[in-house]
Design an enzyme around this catalytic site. Sequence first.
Site, PDB file in Angstrom:
ATOM      1  N   TYR A  35      31.515  -4.778   5.062  1.00 19.77           N
ATOM      2  CA  TYR A  35      30.666  -4.563   3.758  1.00 19.77           C
ATOM      3  C   TYR A  35      29.399  -3.791   3.802  1.00 19.77           C
ATOM      4  O   TYR A  35      28.912  -3.163   3.194  1.00 19.77           O
ATOM      5  CB  TYR A  35      30.235  -5.798   3.148  1.00 19.77           C
ATOM      6  CG  TYR A  35      29.388  -5.996   1.957  1.00 19.77           C
ATOM      7  CD1 TYR A  35      30.089  -5.638   0.801  1.00 19.77           C
ATOM      8  CD2 TYR A  35      28.070  -5.668   1.929  1.00 19.77           C
ATOM      9  CE1 TYR A  35      29.570  -5.727  -0.578  1.00 19.77           C
ATOM     10  CE2 TYR A  35      27.357  -5.624   0.803  1.00 19.77           C
ATOM     11  CZ  TYR A  35      27.892  -5.721  -0.313  1.00 19.77           C
ATOM     12  OH  TYR A  35      27.250  -5.631  -1.535  1.00 19.77           O
ATOM     13  N   TYR A  36      28.680  -3.954   5.077  1.00 22.72           N
ATOM     14  CA  TYR A  36      27.640  -3.130   5.326  1.00 22.72           C
ATOM     15  C   TYR A  36      27.743  -1.912   5.986  1.00 22.72           C
ATOM     16  O   TYR A  36      26.845  -0.883   6.141  1.00 22.72           O
ATOM     17  CB  TYR A  36      26.624  -4.086   6.166  1.00 22.72           C
ATOM     18  CG  TYR A  36      26.154  -5.368   5.475  1.00 22.72           C
ATOM     19  CD1 TYR A  36      25.376  -5.288   4.583  1.00 22.72           C
ATOM     20  CD2 TYR A  36      26.851  -6.513   6.048  1.00 22.72           C
ATOM     21  CE1 TYR A  36      24.988  -6.474   3.753  1.00 22.72           C
ATOM     22  CE2 TYR A  36      26.661  -7.814   5.081  1.00 22.72           C
ATOM     23  CZ  TYR A  36      25.610  -7.718   4.270  1.00 22.72           C
ATOM     24  OH  TYR A  36      25.223  -8.918   3.343  1.00 22.72           O
TER      25      TYR A  36
END
Length: 142
Positions: free
Chosen positions: A33-34
């Site tokens: 996600y990051y």
Amino acid sequence: MLSIKTINSGTREEEEYYSEDESLETEADQQEYYTQSHSATGKLTQAVWHGQGADHQGLAGNITKAEFKELFYGYRPDGVERIRGDKPNPEDQERLGHDLTFSAPKSVSMALELGDDLQIFDDHMAAVKECISEVEARYAQA
């Protein structure tokens, strides 16, 4: 369109179908996600928490496989306390839940596929969430 199916324990293939669903987030997905941008496809296929039951359990955002499996088998997300209590006879089947599958009409799916405006998807999800809230308010039981 809405189709409804009762999910009972005791059928390994059925249990695996739900607990290994590709829309459930894994720890690897959370790490990515990051580091990566999110595609429209990811948004369209990600399972998310919704409703008073999720709120009561402190569940929000994307559904992880670990959280889902605990709830699927009747435990709180911490995996310790059983929500449904002990079964009188461990050999009996349990009703694990109901699968409510919402399908947009083909014209909506085609418009979403051909266009790059995700507003169609957001509107469909708003309608689904409204319906789920009504089902929860009128029919949910434990």
